[in-house]
Each structure stands twice: as C-alpha cells, then as structure tokens.
Write a protein that holds these residues in place. Structure first.
Motif, PDB file in Angstrom:
ATOM      1  N   ALA A 138     -15.969 -69.732 -25.355  1.00 44.03           N
ATOM      2  CA  ALA A 138     -15.453 -70.867 -24.206  1.00 44.03           C
ATOM      3  C   ALA A 138     -15.164 -72.466 -24.651  1.00 44.03           C
ATOM      4  CB  ALA A 138     -16.905 -70.986 -23.341  1.00 44.03           C
ATOM      5  N   GLY A 139     -15.699 -72.601 -25.850  1.00 47.25           N
ATOM      6  CA  GLY A 139     -15.711 -74.030 -26.350  1.00 47.25           C
ATOM      7  C   GLY A 139     -14.441 -74.041 -27.481  1.00 47.25           C
ATOM      8  N   ASP A 140     -14.407 -75.408 -27.906  1.00 48.58           N
ATOM      9  CA  ASP A 140     -13.355 -75.603 -28.988  1.00 48.58           C
ATOM     10  C   ASP A 140     -13.896 -76.239 -30.188  1.00 48.58           C
ATOM     11  OD1 ASP A 140     -11.275 -75.448 -27.079  1.00 48.58           O
ATOM     12  OD2 ASP A 140     -11.461 -77.165 -26.377  1.00 48.58           O
ATOM     13  N   VAL A 141     -15.061 -75.382 -30.424  1.00 53.43           N
ATOM     14  CA  VAL A 141     -15.835 -75.882 -31.784  1.00 53.43           C
ATOM     15  C   VAL A 141     -15.137 -75.722 -33.057  1.00 53.43           C
ATOM     16  CG1 VAL A 141     -17.836 -75.323 -33.298  1.00 53.43           C
ATOM     17  CG2 VAL A 141     -18.080 -75.175 -30.807  1.00 53.43           C
ATOM     18  N   VAL A 142     -14.535 -74.313 -33.196  1.00 49.14           N
ATOM     19  CA  VAL A 142     -13.472 -74.383 -34.239  1.00 49.14           C
ATOM     20  C   VAL A 142     -12.116 -73.425 -34.090  1.00 49.14           C
ATOM     21  CG1 VAL A 142     -15.264 -74.511 -36.083  1.00 49.14           C
ATOM     22  CG2 VAL A 142     -15.004 -72.310 -35.098  1.00 49.14           C
ATOM     23  N   SER A 143     -11.267 -73.649 -34.640  1.00 50.30           N
ATOM     24  CA  SER A 143     -10.041 -72.599 -34.244  1.00 50.30           C
ATOM     25  C   SER A 143     -10.456 -71.451 -35.043  1.00 50.30           C
ATOM     26  CB  SER A 143      -9.012 -73.238 -35.019  1.00 50.30           C
ATOM     27  OG  SER A 143      -7.752 -72.551 -34.752  1.00 50.30           O
ATOM     28  N   MET A 144      -9.962 -70.470 -33.979  1.00 51.07           N
ATOM     29  CA  MET A 144     -10.379 -68.998 -34.495  1.00 51.07           C
ATOM     30  C   MET A 144      -9.394 -68.079 -34.258  1.00 51.07           C
ATOM     31  SD  MET A 144     -14.076 -68.241 -33.165  1.00 51.07           S
ATOM     32  CE  MET A 144     -14.256 -69.445 -31.584  1.00 51.07           C
ATOM     33  N   ARG A 145      -9.045 -67.181 -34.844  1.00 49.82           N
ATOM     34  CA  ARG A 145      -8.102 -66.117 -34.925  1.00 49.82           C
ATOM     35  C   ARG A 145      -8.255 -65.119 -33.863  1.00 49.82           C
ATOM     36  NH1 ARG A 145      -6.939 -64.318 -40.928  1.00 49.82           N
ATOM     37  NH2 ARG A 145      -8.866 -65.492 -41.383  1.00 49.82           N
ATOM     38  N   SER A 146      -7.534 -64.137 -33.606  1.00 54.91           N
ATOM     39  CA  SER A 146      -7.704 -63.235 -32.444  1.00 54.91           C
ATOM     40  C   SER A 146      -8.847 -62.160 -33.254  1.00 54.91           C
ATOM     41  CB  SER A 146      -6.404 -62.471 -32.371  1.00 54.91           C
ATOM     42  OG  SER A 146      -6.611 -61.177 -31.517  1.00 54.91           O
ATOM     43  N   GLY A 147      -9.507 -61.690 -32.513  1.00 55.49           N
ATOM     44  CA  GLY A 147     -10.756 -60.884 -32.793  1.00 55.49           C
ATOM     45  C   GLY A 147     -12.032 -61.540 -33.119  1.00 55.49           C
ATOM     46  N   TYR A 148     -12.043 -62.801 -33.067  1.00 55.94           N
ATOM     47  CA  TYR A 148     -13.277 -63.562 -33.500  1.00 55.94           C
ATOM     48  C   TYR A 148     -13.497 -64.450 -32.064  1.00 55.94           C
ATOM     49  CZ  TYR A 148     -12.407 -62.301 -38.241  1.00 55.94           C
ATOM     50  OH  TYR A 148     -12.091 -61.498 -39.265  1.00 55.94           O
ATOM     51  N   PRO A 149     -14.746 -64.671 -31.882  1.00 54.69           N
ATOM     52  CA  PRO A 149     -15.923 -64.390 -32.584  1.00 54.69           C
ATOM     53  C   PRO A 149     -16.298 -62.938 -31.987  1.00 54.69           C
ATOM     54  CG  PRO A 149     -16.663 -65.752 -30.563  1.00 54.69           C
ATOM     55  CD  PRO A 149     -14.899 -65.875 -30.759  1.00 54.69           C
ATOM     56  N   PHE A 150     -17.176 -62.419 -32.913  1.00 55.86           N
ATOM     57  CA  PHE A 150     -17.775 -61.011 -32.666  1.00 55.86           C
ATOM     58  C   PHE A 150     -19.186 -61.140 -33.188  1.00 55.86           C
ATOM     59  CE2 PHE A 150     -15.688 -60.121 -36.660  1.00 55.86           C
ATOM     60  CZ  PHE A 150     -16.575 -59.333 -37.346  1.00 55.86           C
ATOM     61  N   VAL A 151     -19.886 -59.923 -32.656  1.00 53.52           N
ATOM     62  CA  VAL A 151     -21.515 -59.739 -33.074  1.00 53.52           C
ATOM     63  C   VAL A 151     -21.601 -58.946 -34.108  1.00 53.52           C
ATOM     64  CG1 VAL A 151     -23.764 -59.375 -32.729  1.00 53.52           C
ATOM     65  CG2 VAL A 151     -22.423 -60.703 -31.034  1.00 53.52           C
ATOM     66  N   LEU A 152     -22.006 -59.247 -35.370  1.00 54.25           N
ATOM     67  CA  LEU A 152     -22.057 -58.297 -36.466  1.00 54.25           C
ATOM     68  C   LEU A 152     -23.635 -57.918 -36.609  1.00 54.25           C
ATOM     69  CD1 LEU A 152     -20.888 -56.765 -39.012  1.00 54.25           C
ATOM     70  CD2 LEU A 152     -21.401 -59.026 -40.119  1.00 54.25           C
ATOM     71  N   VAL A 211     -20.045 -64.027 -35.962  1.00 57.88           N
ATOM     72  CA  VAL A 211     -18.897 -64.062 -36.888  1.00 57.88           C
ATOM     73  C   VAL A 211     -17.809 -64.805 -36.427  1.00 57.88           C
ATOM     74  CG1 VAL A 211     -17.394 -63.074 -38.638  1.00 57.88           C
ATOM     75  CG2 VAL A 211     -19.563 -62.176 -37.917  1.00 57.88           C
ATOM     76  N   VAL A 212     -17.437 -65.910 -36.623  1.00 60.22           N
ATOM     77  CA  VAL A 212     -16.288 -66.936 -36.255  1.00 60.22           C
ATOM     78  C   VAL A 212     -15.188 -66.772 -37.151  1.00 60.22           C
ATOM     79  CG1 VAL A 212     -17.868 -68.336 -34.972  1.00 60.22           C
ATOM     80  CG2 VAL A 212     -17.238 -68.811 -37.397  1.00 60.22           C
ATOM     81  N   GLY A 213     -14.942 -66.168 -38.208  1.00 58.39           N
ATOM     82  CA  GLY A 213     -13.756 -66.191 -39.033  1.00 58.39           C
ATOM     83  C   GLY A 213     -14.146 -65.252 -40.156  1.00 58.39           C
ATOM     84  N   GLY A 214     -12.765 -64.753 -40.540  1.00 63.38           N
ATOM     85  CA  GLY A 214     -12.772 -63.719 -41.813  1.00 63.38           C
ATOM     86  C   GLY A 214     -11.766 -64.179 -42.625  1.00 63.38           C
ATOM     87  N   PHE A 215     -11.625 -64.176 -43.942  1.00 55.95           N
ATOM     88  CA  PHE A 215     -10.718 -64.527 -44.765  1.00 55.95           C
ATOM     89  C   PHE A 215     -10.716 -63.628 -46.108  1.00 55.95           C
ATOM     90  CE2 PHE A 215     -12.462 -68.284 -42.587  1.00 55.95           C
ATOM     91  CZ  PHE A 215     -11.250 -68.925 -42.365  1.00 55.95           C
ATOM     92  N   LYS A 216      -9.502 -63.462 -46.569  1.00 58.06           N
ATOM     93  CA  LYS A 216      -9.323 -62.882 -47.874  1.00 58.06           C
ATOM     94  C   LYS A 216      -9.811 -63.660 -49.148  1.00 58.06           C
ATOM     95  CE  LYS A 216      -7.259 -58.908 -47.043  1.00 58.06           C
ATOM     96  NZ  LYS A 216      -7.832 -57.699 -47.550  1.00 58.06           N
ATOM     97  N   GLN A 217      -9.542 -64.966 -49.091  1.00 60.44           N
ATOM     98  CA  GLN A 217     -10.245 -65.718 -50.095  1.00 60.44           C
ATOM     99  C   GLN A 217     -11.442 -66.465 -49.815  1.00 60.44           C
ATOM    100  OE1 GLN A 217      -8.414 -66.223 -52.753  1.00 60.44           O
ATOM    101  NE2 GLN A 217      -6.953 -64.682 -52.156  1.00 60.44           N
ATOM    102  N   VAL A 234     -21.041 -54.637 -30.542  1.00 60.39           N
ATOM    103  CA  VAL A 234     -21.701 -55.158 -31.674  1.00 60.39           C
ATOM    104  C   VAL A 234     -20.887 -54.272 -32.854  1.00 60.39           C
ATOM    105  CG1 VAL A 234     -23.688 -55.255 -32.984  1.00 60.39           C
ATOM    106  CG2 VAL A 234     -23.926 -55.570 -30.560  1.00 60.39           C
ATOM    107  N   SER A 235     -20.618 -54.908 -33.813  1.00 58.89           N
ATOM    108  CA  SER A 235     -20.001 -54.239 -34.983  1.00 58.89           C
ATOM    109  C   SER A 235     -21.003 -54.074 -36.061  1.00 58.89           C
ATOM    110  CB  SER A 235     -18.817 -54.980 -35.709  1.00 58.89           C
ATOM    111  OG  SER A 235     -17.800 -54.819 -34.513  1.00 58.89           O
ATOM    112  N   ARG A 236     -20.682 -53.052 -36.781  1.00 55.02           N
ATOM    113  CA  ARG A 236     -21.874 -52.500 -38.099  1.00 55.02           C
ATOM    114  C   ARG A 236     -20.861 -52.361 -39.160  1.00 55.02           C
ATOM    115  NH1 ARG A 236     -23.873 -48.892 -34.796  1.00 55.02           N
ATOM    116  NH2 ARG A 236     -25.126 -49.803 -33.399  1.00 55.02           N
ATOM    117  N   GLU A 237     -21.265 -53.190 -40.220  1.00 52.46           N
ATOM    118  CA  GLU A 237     -20.318 -53.063 -41.542  1.00 52.46           C
ATOM    119  C   GLU A 237     -21.313 -53.559 -42.532  1.00 52.46           C
ATOM    120  OE1 GLU A 237     -16.015 -54.183 -42.684  1.00 52.46           O
ATOM    121  OE2 GLU A 237     -16.938 -55.219 -41.099  1.00 52.46           O
TER     122      GLU A 237
END
Length: 166
Positions: A149-163, A93-99, A69-72
C-alpha cells in the motif's frame, strides 16, 4: 585480378549485408511467436531452481484473509546482515536481484529507514532482500500489505511476498 576479386568481395560485404530495423523486428517477432507461453529460462538450470519454489495459500485471522506463502531453499551470504538463528519462519521479501551488490544497496536503504533488513540467496543464485522477519504469519501478512500500500521502496512486479524459511 586478385585486387578486383577483393574489391568485389568488399563491395558485397558493404552493400549486401546491411541489416535493417525491419529485419531485426521480423526476427524478434518470429522468436516471440515461436516461444509463446514459455518461460525465458525454460530449459535452463534457473528454470529448474525456480520450479522448485513452492507456493501455498493460507487463510488467516478473523477476517479470513488469504495469504500466499512461498517456500524456497535459501542460504545466508557473508555480510548479508543476518544468520539463520536470528531469522523467523515468515519473511517479507521486497526485492530480488542477480547481483549481491544491488541487494545489499537496497538492504542498506531499508536499514536507514529503521527496518532490520537483510539478504538471503537462493540456489539460482538470486539475492532476496528481506525487510521484515517474524514467526507469525498474521504479522508478516500485515507488514506485506503495508509495503504493497505504501511508497516505502520501489518494487518490481511480484514483490513483496512472504517467504517461509524453516
């Protein structure tokens, strides 16, 4: 005489300053070797903010699963889709973006798939797309495992995680 000097300088510039792929490759490899083990954001304000993110391990449920579990520190951007009072303590959290535009686009795709996704942002700023929120760590872990486990959305490395948001 001036004309001759100008032509000589132009000839040197045209022929003597050519960079080659081998030169670029050598310079690239030198920088990579010099910075081995360092974060690309080392020494920047982004590194300081990312360093403030804390991760803890919890053992949950009858199966004694371990969940990270991450805290931020996060805030809720205007038109992000949520306000603090409507968000649970544990968030997938399933994605992180700069924009913010890209984060909202992913949020909108998830919402068309019957998720109640929203966007939060860190102090970096990095915009996280949250697909699920709850006050139960066990339920958050189950949802996170379904995303992994699923193919709901395309995710980058490090995702998903619990925040965790307090």
């Amino acid at each position: 005489m001036k004309k001759l000097i100008m032509m000589a300088v132009a000839a040197i510039m045209v022929t003597g300053c050519k960079t080659t792929e081998a030169n670029y490759r050598a310079a690239y490899e030198t920088v990579i070797e010099r910075n081995k083990g360092e974060s690309p954001t080392e020494g920047t304000i982004y590194h300081r903010y990312r360093d403030q993110r804390r991760t803890s391990s919890y053992v949950i449920g009858e199966t004694q699963d371990t969940v990270e579990v991450s805290r931020e520190i996060v805030s809720f951007p205007k038109d992000g889709g949520a306000v603090r009072d409507s968000v649970g303590q544990y968030n997938v959290v399933v994605g992180g973006f700069k924009q913010v535009f890209n984060a909202k686009a992913m949020r909108d795709r998830l919402n068309t798939m019957d998720y109640e996704a929203f966007v939060v942002n860190t102090r970096e700023p990095l915009y996280y797309v949250v697909a699920f929120t709850t006050d139960s760590l066990e339920i958050a872990n189950e949802v996170m495992l379904k995303f992994k486990a699923g193919d709901v959305v395309s995710m980058r490395s490090g995702y998903p995680f619990v925040l965790e948001i307090k």
